[in-house]
Scaffold this active site. Sequence first.
Site, mmCIF file in Angstrom:
data_model
loop_
_atom_site.group_PDB
_atom_site.id
_atom_site.type_symbol
_atom_site.label_atom_id
_atom_site.label_comp_id
_atom_site.label_asym_id
_atom_site.label_seq_id
_atom_site.Cartn_x
_atom_site.Cartn_y
_atom_site.Cartn_z
ATOM 1 N N ARG A 46 0.850 -1.205 0.000
ATOM 2 C CA ARG A 46 0.000 0.000 0.000
ATOM 3 C C ARG A 46 0.879 1.246 0.000
ATOM 4 O O ARG A 46 0.549 2.259 -0.611
ATOM 5 C CB ARG A 46 -0.950 0.002 1.209
ATOM 6 C CG ARG A 46 -1.644 1.338 1.432
ATOM 7 C CD ARG A 46 -2.975 1.270 2.171
ATOM 8 N NE ARG A 46 -2.967 0.398 3.328
ATOM 9 C CZ ARG A 46 -2.359 0.666 4.499
ATOM 10 N NH1 ARG A 46 -1.687 1.791 4.660
ATOM 11 N NH2 ARG A 46 -2.420 -0.181 5.493
ATOM 12 N N TYR A 98 -15.701 16.918 -16.028
ATOM 13 C CA TYR A 98 -16.122 15.524 -16.046
ATOM 14 C C TYR A 98 -17.255 15.345 -15.019
ATOM 15 O O TYR A 98 -17.134 15.805 -13.874
ATOM 16 C CB TYR A 98 -14.914 14.649 -15.678
ATOM 17 C CG TYR A 98 -15.235 13.199 -15.535
ATOM 18 C CD1 TYR A 98 -15.598 12.430 -16.644
ATOM 19 C CD2 TYR A 98 -15.209 12.572 -14.301
ATOM 20 C CE1 TYR A 98 -15.907 11.090 -16.510
ATOM 21 C CE2 TYR A 98 -15.514 11.232 -14.162
ATOM 22 C CZ TYR A 98 -15.862 10.498 -15.270
ATOM 23 O OH TYR A 98 -16.173 9.181 -15.133
ATOM 24 N N ASP A 170 -6.873 18.883 -14.336
ATOM 25 C CA ASP A 170 -7.121 17.526 -14.820
ATOM 26 C C ASP A 170 -6.636 17.487 -16.267
ATOM 27 O O ASP A 170 -7.209 18.125 -17.145
ATOM 28 C CB ASP A 170 -8.618 17.216 -14.700
ATOM 29 C CG ASP A 170 -8.968 15.787 -15.111
ATOM 30 O OD1 ASP A 170 -8.257 15.222 -15.960
ATOM 31 O OD2 ASP A 170 -9.970 15.258 -14.592
ATOM 32 N N LYS A 195 -7.752 6.345 -19.379
ATOM 33 C CA LYS A 195 -8.003 6.865 -20.727
ATOM 34 C C LYS A 195 -6.757 6.720 -21.611
ATOM 35 O O LYS A 195 -6.336 5.618 -21.875
ATOM 36 C CB LYS A 195 -8.495 8.307 -20.611
ATOM 37 C CG LYS A 195 -9.554 8.519 -19.499
ATOM 38 C CD LYS A 195 -10.854 7.789 -19.760
ATOM 39 C CE LYS A 195 -11.799 7.729 -18.562
ATOM 40 N NZ LYS A 195 -12.172 9.013 -17.992
#
Length: 377
Positions: A46, A98, A170, A195
């Site tokens: 992690r 978005y 972004d 993406k």
Amino acid sequence: MDISTICIHGSVNRKDPTGSVTVPIYQSATFAHPGVGISTGYDYSRVQNPTREQLEKVIAELEGGVDAMAFSTGMAAITAMMELFRIGDHIIALNDLYGGSVRLFRTISEKNGLTFTFTDMADLASVEALIKPETKAIFIETPSNPMMQVTDIAALANIAHSHNLLLIVDNTFLTPYYQNPITLGADIIIHSGTKYLSGHNDTLAGFLIARTEELADRLRAIYKTIGACLSPFDSWLMIRGIKTLAVRMDRQQANAIALAKWLSKHPKVKKVYYTGMPEHPDYAISVKQSRGFGAMISFEVDSEETAVNLLERMKLVLYAESLGGVETLITYPMLQTHADVPIEERETLGINEKLLRLSVGLENVDDLIEDFKQALK
Ligand SMILES: *Cc1c(COP(=O)(O)O)cnc(C)c1O
């Protein structure tokens, strides 16, 4: 070193003791210590994992940041980043984001005590006028989603920094291949790695990239505490995807330019929103701050009937959410990505029943045009 080379090797060619050309998938949750108080550099996945670390290095280099963190999704990255803020903080956000980001801000961040002002960023003086003593950050996407508005990142960074605000960008649509917001003054970059960075519609991932050590330290502490980290296998898939980022972007953009031109001449297409067309209102800003225009096109057809027919008749082009992969995808923002944005806001922006969004893939462009020709008949 050219960005296309960094995509493949990182700026330092990684030497594996076995000679392995690709980064191994270290599918281990934990790492044994060679002695008391001694670490191999890895303790628990992690916190850090060797496969993920290589991916993060490449992303930080591509974006010109001091550190990059790889998350399980783009939304996980944005959600973790919001932990930088506390009750009472105010954020100015672009009004054409978005849909998932809008839903996060509206349904979770506001409940947690943050406040937002959503605004157009074309007139930067009007953005500055919205800054209050409690304002802490400005959050944008450029080009925006789905209306393809472009914001002048350097000018906005100047305003943000003169008021001690963070500028968060972004950069999913253009990727570091075409645009580097940190170089233009942004403080934090977000990516949905799902993406273009992945590029094959097969992996979910997200990234935060920090401009300064101070921000990187704060974000790393949140990162290891929240735990929405990318798995070793998905990190490996991302490394693999990024190797071909440059060639994919070049070809996808070439296809997009051809398709945008063809669509703009079709009698049933009323409007084409593509930043690579000189008639786009923000063309000059795009040329100034980016090395390319990407491969996202929105367009408005003459009626709802044409839009629905088109979606049902496309054969090669797939009617599916998401973007940036090798397959060309078409979406209906009103029903998909922006379904949770209040109707009045959608309508004002132009997200209506006639608007479609296209992510142009790597197919032969004549085949794509043939498909549109038959579907628009
Ligand atoms: C898809 C997307 C996101 C969210 O990313 P996920 O990987 O789907 O969680 C955020 N911003 C933009 C611009 C996107 O296109």
